[in-house]
Design a protein around this motif. Structure first.
Motif, PDB file in Angstrom:
ATOM      1  N   VAL A 181      24.830  17.544  -9.425  1.00 37.02           N
ATOM      2  CA  VAL A 181      25.732  17.109  -8.364  1.00 37.02           C
ATOM      3  C   VAL A 181      25.189  15.896  -7.612  1.00 37.02           C
ATOM      4  CG1 VAL A 181      26.745  19.386  -8.050  1.00 37.02           C
ATOM      5  CG2 VAL A 181      24.709  18.756  -6.745  1.00 37.02           C
ATOM      6  N   GLY A 182      23.915  15.546  -7.826  1.00 38.64           N
ATOM      7  CA  GLY A 182      23.357  14.389  -7.138  1.00 38.64           C
ATOM      8  C   GLY A 182      21.844  14.403  -7.180  1.00 38.64           C
ATOM      9  N   TRP A 183      21.226  13.811  -6.170  1.00 40.27           N
ATOM     10  CA  TRP A 183      19.773  13.700  -6.128  1.00 40.27           C
ATOM     11  C   TRP A 183      19.302  13.787  -4.683  1.00 40.27           C
ATOM     12  CZ3 TRP A 183      17.013   9.146  -4.275  1.00 40.27           C
ATOM     13  CH2 TRP A 183      17.872   8.154  -3.773  1.00 40.27           C
ATOM     14  N   TYR A 184      18.003  14.021  -4.538  1.00 42.00           N
ATOM     15  CA  TYR A 184      17.406  14.115  -3.208  1.00 42.00           C
ATOM     16  C   TYR A 184      16.236  13.170  -3.089  1.00 42.00           C
ATOM     17  CZ  TYR A 184      13.516  16.846  -5.180  1.00 42.00           C
ATOM     18  OH  TYR A 184      12.419  17.250  -5.909  1.00 42.00           O
ATOM     19  N   SER A 185      15.864  12.895  -1.875  1.00 37.94           N
ATOM     20  CA  SER A 185      14.663  12.116  -1.580  1.00 37.94           C
ATOM     21  C   SER A 185      14.138  12.561  -0.223  1.00 37.94           C
ATOM     22  CB  SER A 185      14.942  10.609  -1.567  1.00 37.94           C
ATOM     23  OG  SER A 185      15.779  10.262  -0.476  1.00 37.94           O
ATOM     24  N   THR A 186      12.868  12.343   0.017  1.00 34.85           N
ATOM     25  CA  THR A 186      12.274  12.649   1.308  1.00 34.85           C
ATOM     26  C   THR A 186      12.172  11.369   2.122  1.00 34.85           C
ATOM     27  OG1 THR A 186      10.057  12.394   0.344  1.00 34.85           O
ATOM     28  CG2 THR A 186      10.980  14.624   0.454  1.00 34.85           C
ATOM     29  N   GLY A 187      12.232  11.517   3.427  1.00 40.49           N
ATOM     30  CA  GLY A 187      12.225  10.352   4.295  1.00 40.49           C
ATOM     31  C   GLY A 187      13.633   9.916   4.632  1.00 40.49           C
ATOM     32  N   SER A 188      13.727   8.881   5.446  1.00 37.84           N
ATOM     33  CA  SER A 188      15.031   8.383   5.890  1.00 37.84           C
ATOM     34  C   SER A 188      15.266   6.940   5.488  1.00 37.84           C
ATOM     35  CB  SER A 188      15.129   8.504   7.420  1.00 37.84           C
ATOM     36  OG  SER A 188      14.057   7.805   8.049  1.00 37.84           O
ATOM     37  N   ASN A 189      14.458   6.425   4.554  1.00 37.16           N
ATOM     38  CA  ASN A 189      14.562   5.023   4.154  1.00 37.16           C
ATOM     39  C   ASN A 189      15.553   4.885   3.000  1.00 37.16           C
ATOM     40  OD1 ASN A 189      14.134   2.300   3.844  1.00 37.16           O
ATOM     41  ND2 ASN A 189      12.265   2.545   2.637  1.00 37.16           N
ATOM     42  N   LEU A 190      16.692   4.274   3.250  1.00 35.81           N
ATOM     43  CA  LEU A 190      17.697   3.998   2.226  1.00 35.81           C
ATOM     44  C   LEU A 190      17.698   2.496   1.963  1.00 35.81           C
ATOM     45  CD1 LEU A 190      20.618   6.273   3.465  1.00 35.81           C
ATOM     46  CD2 LEU A 190      18.991   6.735   1.633  1.00 35.81           C
ATOM     47  N   THR A 236      26.926  12.233 -13.062  1.00 31.55           N
ATOM     48  CA  THR A 236      27.932  13.132 -12.491  1.00 31.55           C
ATOM     49  C   THR A 236      29.356  12.654 -12.722  1.00 31.55           C
ATOM     50  OG1 THR A 236      27.827  11.999 -10.353  1.00 31.55           O
ATOM     51  CG2 THR A 236      26.327  13.861 -10.700  1.00 31.55           C
ATOM     52  N   ALA A 237      29.549  11.531 -13.404  1.00 29.63           N
ATOM     53  CA  ALA A 237      30.893  10.979 -13.634  1.00 29.63           C
ATOM     54  C   ALA A 237      31.789  12.036 -14.280  1.00 29.63           C
ATOM     55  CB  ALA A 237      30.799   9.742 -14.512  1.00 29.63           C
ATOM     56  N   PRO A 238      33.061  12.080 -13.887  1.00 30.38           N
ATOM     57  CA  PRO A 238      33.791  11.154 -13.011  1.00 30.38           C
ATOM     58  C   PRO A 238      33.655  11.454 -11.528  1.00 30.38           C
ATOM     59  CG  PRO A 238      35.302  12.799 -13.830  1.00 30.38           C
ATOM     60  CD  PRO A 238      33.966  13.112 -14.455  1.00 30.38           C
ATOM     61  N   TYR A 239      32.853  12.457 -11.171  1.00 27.39           N
ATOM     62  CA  TYR A 239      32.675  12.796  -9.763  1.00 27.39           C
ATOM     63  C   TYR A 239      31.616  11.903  -9.130  1.00 27.39           C
ATOM     64  CZ  TYR A 239      35.154  17.051 -11.129  1.00 27.39           C
ATOM     65  OH  TYR A 239      36.074  17.938 -11.613  1.00 27.39           O
ATOM     66  N   GLN A 240      31.664  11.834  -7.810  1.00 28.34           N
ATOM     67  CA  GLN A 240      30.664  11.075  -7.074  1.00 28.34           C
ATOM     68  C   GLN A 240      29.369  11.875  -6.948  1.00 28.34           C
ATOM     69  OE1 GLN A 240      32.984   9.969  -3.438  1.00 28.34           O
ATOM     70  NE2 GLN A 240      32.159   7.948  -3.849  1.00 28.34           N
ATOM     71  N   ALA A 241      28.265  11.181  -7.064  1.00 28.60           N
ATOM     72  CA  ALA A 241      26.960  11.816  -6.853  1.00 28.60           C
ATOM     73  C   ALA A 241      26.652  11.842  -5.364  1.00 28.60           C
ATOM     74  CB  ALA A 241      25.874  11.060  -7.606  1.00 28.60           C
ATOM     75  N   VAL A 242      26.147  12.964  -4.889  1.00 29.41           N
ATOM     76  CA  VAL A 242      25.760  13.083  -3.488  1.00 29.41           C
ATOM     77  C   VAL A 242      24.256  12.860  -3.369  1.00 29.41           C
ATOM     78  CG1 VAL A 242      27.647  14.651  -2.972  1.00 29.41           C
ATOM     79  CG2 VAL A 242      25.421  15.581  -3.636  1.00 29.41           C
ATOM     80  N   HIS A 243      23.861  12.384  -2.234  1.00 31.77           N
ATOM     81  CA  HIS A 243      22.442  12.163  -1.959  1.00 31.77           C
ATOM     82  C   HIS A 243      22.051  12.938  -0.719  1.00 31.77           C
ATOM     83  CE1 HIS A 243      18.560  10.492  -1.316  1.00 31.77           C
ATOM     84  NE2 HIS A 243      18.921   9.738  -0.294  1.00 31.77           N
ATOM     85  N   VAL A 244      20.995  13.745  -0.832  1.00 26.48           N
ATOM     86  CA  VAL A 244      20.463  14.524   0.289  1.00 26.48           C
ATOM     87  C   VAL A 244      19.109  13.948   0.665  1.00 26.48           C
ATOM     88  CG1 VAL A 244      19.601  16.773   1.030  1.00 26.48           C
ATOM     89  CG2 VAL A 244      21.706  16.627  -0.306  1.00 26.48           C
ATOM     90  N   ALA A 245      18.989  13.497   1.897  1.00 22.02           N
ATOM     91  CA  ALA A 245      17.736  12.926   2.411  1.00 22.02           C
ATOM     92  C   ALA A 245      17.101  13.943   3.354  1.00 22.02           C
ATOM     93  CB  ALA A 245      17.993  11.614   3.133  1.00 22.02           C
TER      94      ALA A 245
END
Length: 297
Positions: A107-116, A131-140
């Motif tokens: 469904v998406g990916w994660y990263s630590t920190g708040s730097n985008l 994840t196509a055709p759906y949008q990938a979500v990002h959890v920070a």
């Protein structure tokens, strides 16, 4: 494999029928504690020269919501010049996980920190292809170890920027994130919370059902005391009343009163006491059987 900018090709605008089949942008992300604990464990095991870690999020999705149930780490290296992600490792781990949990998808990916930054947009583009055709979500997940940074979890979806958008040109649009856990997980979460807040950060053993019930009743009693103090202060004119809080209290107390009148609390209490009694009875019987076996031997 390194992720780098690529020259976009000129494409014709989508037809009306194709635009109607485009999946909707998720309105909310719900994440389970197992996924958060896995992210924190990955962050604690990172190399000393790593500022952040990334990984894959797995779960299920509906038309308006994404539910993150688990996650796994993905090897990557990041410098000031480029970012490299081990895509083969990512796909191998997903194949293994899919054999165990076939209902969970990427469904998406994660990263630590708040730097985008630009590299975040490139990684987001890679997961959008997964994840196509759906949008990938990002959890920070911000761990709060850096000075001036507050710990917390934020969720994003990406939106292309420009007439001819490039993978590295994307805006991250925030969406709400909620923590969700099953009732069976409450005991373990409470145990971890109490252990983390204790002086020596150690706990002897998990608490029993009666102790969990006692703690829950104590928490409810404390909350009722706070509500009663607030209501008395409003009636005395010491505090200005909030209409939203008043409506919430009316709805909550009204629903709970109906449950108490129907005897739901007493029924649940009797069930808990019966389970505790049966557990003690089985344990006593097992001890007597083991002692009789030793005597006969």
């Amino acid at each position: 494999m390194s992720l780098g900018p690529s020259t976009p090709a000129i494409q014709s605008p989508p037809s009306v029928s194709a635009a109607q089949n485009v999946p909707r942008t998720p309105a909310k992300i719900t994440i389970h504690p197992v996924a958060l604990f896995s992210i924190l464990d990955h962050y604690l095991r990172r190399k000393d020269d790593q500022d952040r870690v990334i990984g894959t999020l797995l779960g299920i999705r509906t038309d308006t919501e994404v539910e993150v149930r688990s996650s796994f780490a993905v090897l990557h290296s990041e410098t000031s010049e480029q970012v490299a992600v081990d895509m083969e490792y990512h796909r191998t781990m997903y194949e293994l996980h899919h054999k165990v949990n076939p209902k969970e998808v990427i469904v998406g990916w994660y990263s630590t920190g708040s730097n985008l930054n630009t590299y975040s947009a490139l990684i987001q583009n890679f997961y959008s292809q997964e994840t196509a055709p759906y949008q990938a979500v990002h959890v920070a997940l911000n761990t709060g170890v850096e000075e001036g940074e507050q710990a917390g979890v934020k969720g994003y979806v990406s939106s292309p920027v420009g007439v001819l958008p490039k993978p590295e040109n994307a805006a991250f649009v925030p969406i709400p994130v909620e923590l969700q856990f099953h009732e069976a997980e409450r005991g373990g979460i409470d145990l971890l919370t109490n252990t983390a807040s204790s002086a020596n950060s150690t706990s002897s053993q998990p608490v029993t059902d009666l102790e969990i019930l006692e703690s829950a009743i104590q928490n409810v009693s404390n909350m009722l005391d706070r509500v009663l103090a607030y209501v008395r202060a409003v009636l005395a004119g010491e505090t200005k009343g909030d209409p939203a809080v008043g409506r919430y209290l009316m709805d909550t107390l009204g629903a709970n009163t109906d449950d108490l009148e129907k005897g739901g609390f007493n029924a649940r209490l009797q069930d808990t006491l019966m389970v505790s009694y049966l557990a003690n009875l089985v344990r006593s019987q097992a001890e007597v059987s083991s002692r009789l076996a030793l005597i006969s031997a």
